[in-house]
Enzyme design. Structure first.
Site, PDB file in Angstrom:
ATOM      1  N   HIS A  43      -4.575  -3.405   6.472  1.00 62.30           N
ATOM      2  CA  HIS A  43      -4.542  -3.563   4.982  1.00 62.30           C
ATOM      3  C   HIS A  43      -5.899  -4.164   4.494  1.00 62.30           C
ATOM      4  O   HIS A  43      -6.354  -5.235   4.214  1.00 62.30           O
ATOM      5  CB  HIS A  43      -3.396  -4.821   4.738  1.00 62.30           C
ATOM      6  CG  HIS A  43      -3.369  -5.179   3.185  1.00 62.30           C
ATOM      7  ND1 HIS A  43      -2.773  -4.350   2.237  1.00 62.30           N
ATOM      8  CD2 HIS A  43      -3.575  -6.331   2.612  1.00 62.30           C
ATOM      9  CE1 HIS A  43      -2.890  -5.046   0.908  1.00 62.30           C
ATOM     10  NE2 HIS A  43      -3.194  -6.150   1.240  1.00 62.30           N
ATOM     11  N   ASP A  96       0.786  -1.181  -0.118  1.00 67.47           N
ATOM     12  CA  ASP A  96       0.099  -0.087   0.205  1.00 67.47           C
ATOM     13  C   ASP A  96       0.802   1.421   0.056  1.00 67.47           C
ATOM     14  O   ASP A  96       0.550   2.352  -0.820  1.00 67.47           O
ATOM     15  CB  ASP A  96      -0.835  -0.187   1.265  1.00 67.47           C
ATOM     16  CG  ASP A  96      -1.501  -1.323   1.383  1.00 67.47           C
ATOM     17  OD1 ASP A  96      -2.521  -1.859   0.627  1.00 67.47           O
ATOM     18  OD2 ASP A  96      -1.220  -2.051   2.270  1.00 67.47           O
TER      19      ASP A  96
HETATM   20  P1  NAD Z   1      -1.481 -18.477  -4.050  1.00 70.32           P
HETATM   21  O1  NAD Z   1      -3.002 -19.258  -3.945  1.00 70.32           O
HETATM   22  O2  NAD Z   1      -0.878 -18.587  -5.577  1.00 70.32           O
HETATM   23  O3  NAD Z   1      -0.324 -19.140  -3.156  1.00 70.32           O
HETATM   24  C1  NAD Z   1      -1.030 -19.644  -1.840  1.00 70.32           C
HETATM   25  C2  NAD Z   1      -0.113 -20.875  -1.363  1.00 70.32           C
HETATM   26  O4  NAD Z   1      -0.367 -21.307  -0.226  1.00 70.32           O
HETATM   27  C3  NAD Z   1      -0.589 -22.087  -2.020  1.00 70.32           C
HETATM   28  O5  NAD Z   1       0.634 -22.874  -2.707  1.00 70.32           O
HETATM   29  C4  NAD Z   1      -1.205 -23.183  -0.988  1.00 70.32           C
HETATM   30  O6  NAD Z   1      -1.066 -24.714  -1.568  1.00 70.32           O
HETATM   31  C5  NAD Z   1      -0.367 -22.582   0.259  1.00 70.32           C
HETATM   32  N1  NAD Z   1      -0.792 -22.915   1.426  1.00 70.32           N
HETATM   33  C6  NAD Z   1      -2.086 -22.885   1.607  1.00 70.32           C
HETATM   34  N2  NAD Z   1      -2.545 -23.571   2.708  1.00 70.32           N
HETATM   35  C7  NAD Z   1      -1.053 -23.679   3.379  1.00 70.32           C
HETATM   36  C8  NAD Z   1      -0.724 -23.862   4.448  1.00 70.32           C
HETATM   37  N3  NAD Z   1      -1.340 -24.269   5.768  1.00 70.32           N
HETATM   38  N4  NAD Z   1       0.739 -24.067   4.635  1.00 70.32           N
HETATM   39  C9  NAD Z   1       1.479 -23.705   3.807  1.00 70.32           C
HETATM   40  N5  NAD Z   1       1.190 -23.280   2.554  1.00 70.32           N
HETATM   41  C10 NAD Z   1      -0.094 -23.064   2.341  1.00 70.32           C
HETATM   42  O7  NAD Z   1      -1.710 -17.331  -3.421  1.00 70.32           O
HETATM   43  P2  NAD Z   1      -0.658 -15.960  -3.656  1.00 70.32           P
HETATM   44  O8  NAD Z   1      -1.085 -15.059  -4.686  1.00 70.32           O
HETATM   45  O9  NAD Z   1       0.588 -16.369  -3.449  1.00 70.32           O
HETATM   46  O10 NAD Z   1      -1.042 -15.126  -2.163  1.00 70.32           O
HETATM   47  C11 NAD Z   1      -0.737 -15.453  -0.970  1.00 70.32           C
HETATM   48  C12 NAD Z   1      -1.518 -14.550  -0.047  1.00 70.32           C
HETATM   49  O11 NAD Z   1      -1.120 -13.291   0.020  1.00 70.32           O
HETATM   50  C13 NAD Z   1      -3.060 -14.569  -0.077  1.00 70.32           C
HETATM   51  O12 NAD Z   1      -3.739 -14.492   1.229  1.00 70.32           O
HETATM   52  C14 NAD Z   1      -3.126 -13.200  -0.560  1.00 70.32           C
HETATM   53  O13 NAD Z   1      -4.543 -12.449  -0.431  1.00 70.32           O
HETATM   54  C15 NAD Z   1      -2.226 -12.376  -0.027  1.00 70.32           C
HETATM   55  N6  NAD Z   1      -1.559 -11.273  -0.520  1.00 70.32           N
HETATM   56  C16 NAD Z   1      -1.328 -10.274   0.477  1.00 70.32           C
HETATM   57  C17 NAD Z   1      -0.791  -8.863  -0.067  1.00 70.32           C
HETATM   58  C18 NAD Z   1      -0.590  -7.920   1.074  1.00 70.32           C
HETATM   59  O14 NAD Z   1      -0.145  -6.811   0.513  1.00 70.32           O
HETATM   60  N7  NAD Z   1      -0.606  -8.066   2.330  1.00 70.32           N
HETATM   61  C19 NAD Z   1      -0.509  -8.699  -1.390  1.00 70.32           C
HETATM   62  C20 NAD Z   1      -0.862  -9.688  -2.113  1.00 70.32           C
HETATM   63  C21 NAD Z   1      -1.561 -11.083  -1.796  1.00 70.32           C
HETATM   64  C1  LMR Z   2      -3.231  -6.727  -2.726  1.00 69.69           C
HETATM   65  O1  LMR Z   2      -3.751  -5.622  -1.910  1.00 69.69           O
HETATM   66  O2  LMR Z   2      -3.105  -6.703  -3.815  1.00 69.69           O
HETATM   67  C2  LMR Z   2      -3.766  -8.129  -1.830  1.00 69.69           C
HETATM   68  O3  LMR Z   2      -3.953  -7.958  -0.678  1.00 69.69           O
HETATM   69  C3  LMR Z   2      -4.420  -8.932  -2.512  1.00 69.69           C
HETATM   70  C4  LMR Z   2      -6.092  -8.686  -2.366  1.00 69.69           C
HETATM   71  O4  LMR Z   2      -6.617  -9.433  -2.058  1.00 69.69           O
HETATM   72  O5  LMR Z   2      -6.417  -7.324  -2.534  1.00 69.69           O
END
Ligand code: NAD
Ligand code: LMR
Length: 325
Positions: free
Chosen positions: A187, A159
């Site tokens: 967030h 952000d």
């Molecule tokens: P993704 O689905 O591509 O990957 C997630 C991975 O986590 C998968 O490989 C899945 O098998 C694994 N997983 C599920 N349960 C698990 C467990 N108990 N232990 C270990 N691994 C496990 O998702 P992504 O795009 O890589 O995103 C991951 C997370 O990050 C999501 O929750 C997404 O919303 C979040 N995210 C946060 C931000 C932020 O700014 N804070 C930004 C982008 C994404």
């Molecule tokens: C983001 O801000 O891009 C991540 O938290 C993914 C989402 O769900 O928005």
């Protein structure tokens, strides 16, 4: 050569990890002289994908990568870890809010919090990225009573970067010309991207932009950027999230510039009247590997109200997972 730093990554078969791991192996986290061991966690059904990621890491032949360990047992992966990226969680899809994931992902963070408590280095720095990141970090922290609350953080650096990028584009300047942008709170769409202290080329940002643009365009655009990426790309942000995760950890390990700060969600110590213990994003400065919440920033009525709204949402989320904390 220095002793390798052990870096654990959960959700290592997922899309953010695919943008993160290769950059860590290339030295983008600790620089070109610090070797690392990567410890990768995912669930058993992702084993084959994870194996393939390991093969590709091998094929990068990075001199900094001194080992790759793969497991579906959090205690193995967190054993001795000094930096932990917690990505492993289900992402949201179109039409969902991040808090809709709370019940889905909460159990992951309580179990992994206990495993961190048992196995991680007492100096570990943990970044929760999996959504809803602030409350997941709170769950993990409360399940790890043997680790100091300062070991835990959640990511609002994406952000923060979005806000800087948007302001730079609007002002027609370089991102390097911008300082002191702050993201407060959750967030989520309730976050407060604050330009009241921001500088563009050393002068107050709010003297250089139209106040209506700040309130009606800048704030909602930053708040909704994650949803906009999902709507357009069909999947949640990955490369920019990995980049922000690296920025976050690099700032935490290596420090922040003297005249600037970064945004990190950390356990509130009551600063700015925010309920103690909530994982709340504040402007923070880092020196000698320790972060401190930047103090005494003047907040006008507009800012105080925005802080109150995002704090209220985090209090609600905390109440929804009270059985896990
Ligand atoms: P993704 O689905 O591509 O990957 C997630 C991975 O986590 C998968 O490989 C899945 O098998 C694994 N997983 C599920 N349960 C698990 C467990 N108990 N232990 C270990 N691994 C496990 O998702 P992504 O795009 O890589 O995103 C991951 C997370 O990050 C999501 O929750 C997404 O919303 C979040 N995210 C946060 C931000 C932020 O700014 N804070 C930004 C982008 C994404
Ligand atoms: C983001 O801000 O891009 C991540 O938290 C993914 C989402 O769900 O928005």
């Amino acid at each position: 050569m220095k002793t390798p730093v052990h870096v654990a990554v959960t959700g290592a078969a997922g899309q953010i990890a695919y943008s993160l791991l290769f950059r860590i192996a290339a030295g983008d986290l600790f620089g070109p002289h610090q070797p690392v061991v990567l410890k990768l966690l995912d669930i058993p059904s992702a084993e084959r994908v994870l194996e393939g990621v390991g093969m590709e890491l091998d094929d990068c032949a990075s001199p900094l990568l001194h080992g790759i360990e793969v497991s579906s047992d959090p205690s193995d992966v967190f054993d001795g870890a000094e930096a932990v990226f917690m990505l492993g969680a289900t992402p949201r899809g179109p039409g969902m809010e991040r808090r809709d994931l709370l019940q889905v992902n909460a159990d992951i963070f309580s179990a992994q919090g206990r495993a961190l408590d048992e196995a991680a280095s007492r100096r570990v720095r943990i970044l929760v990225v999996g959504n809803p990141a602030n409350t997941n970090a709170l769950i993990a922290q409360r399940n790890a009573p043997g680790l100091a609350p300062e070991c835990f953080s959640a990511m609002t650096r994406l952000d923060h970067n979005r806000a800087i990028g948007l302001l730079a584009r609007h002002c027609g300047c370089n991102v390097a010309d911008i300082a002191r942008v702050a993201i407060w709170g959750n967030h989520s769409p309730s976050q407060y991207p604050d330009l009241h202290h921001a500088l563009v080329k050393g002068r107050p940002a709010l003297e250089q932009v139209d106040p209506a643009w700040y309130v009606d365009e800048f704030i909602p655009t930053v708040q909704q950027r994650g949803a906009s990426v999902i709507a357009i790309r069909g999947k949640s942000s990955a490369a920019s999230a990995a980049n922000a995760a690296l920025d976050h950890m690099r700032s935490w390990f290596l420090g922040t510039p003297k005249d600037d700060w970064v945004s990190m969600a950390v356990a509130s110590d009551g600063s700015y009247g925010i309920a103690e213990g909530l994982m709340f994003s504040f402007p923070v400065a880092v020196e000698n590997g320790r972060f401190r919440i930047v103090q005494d920033l003047p907040l006008n009525a507009f800012s105080r109200e925005r802080l109150r709204l995002t704090e209220a949402e985090l209090l609600e989320e905390r109440a929804m997972v009270s059985h896990l904390i």
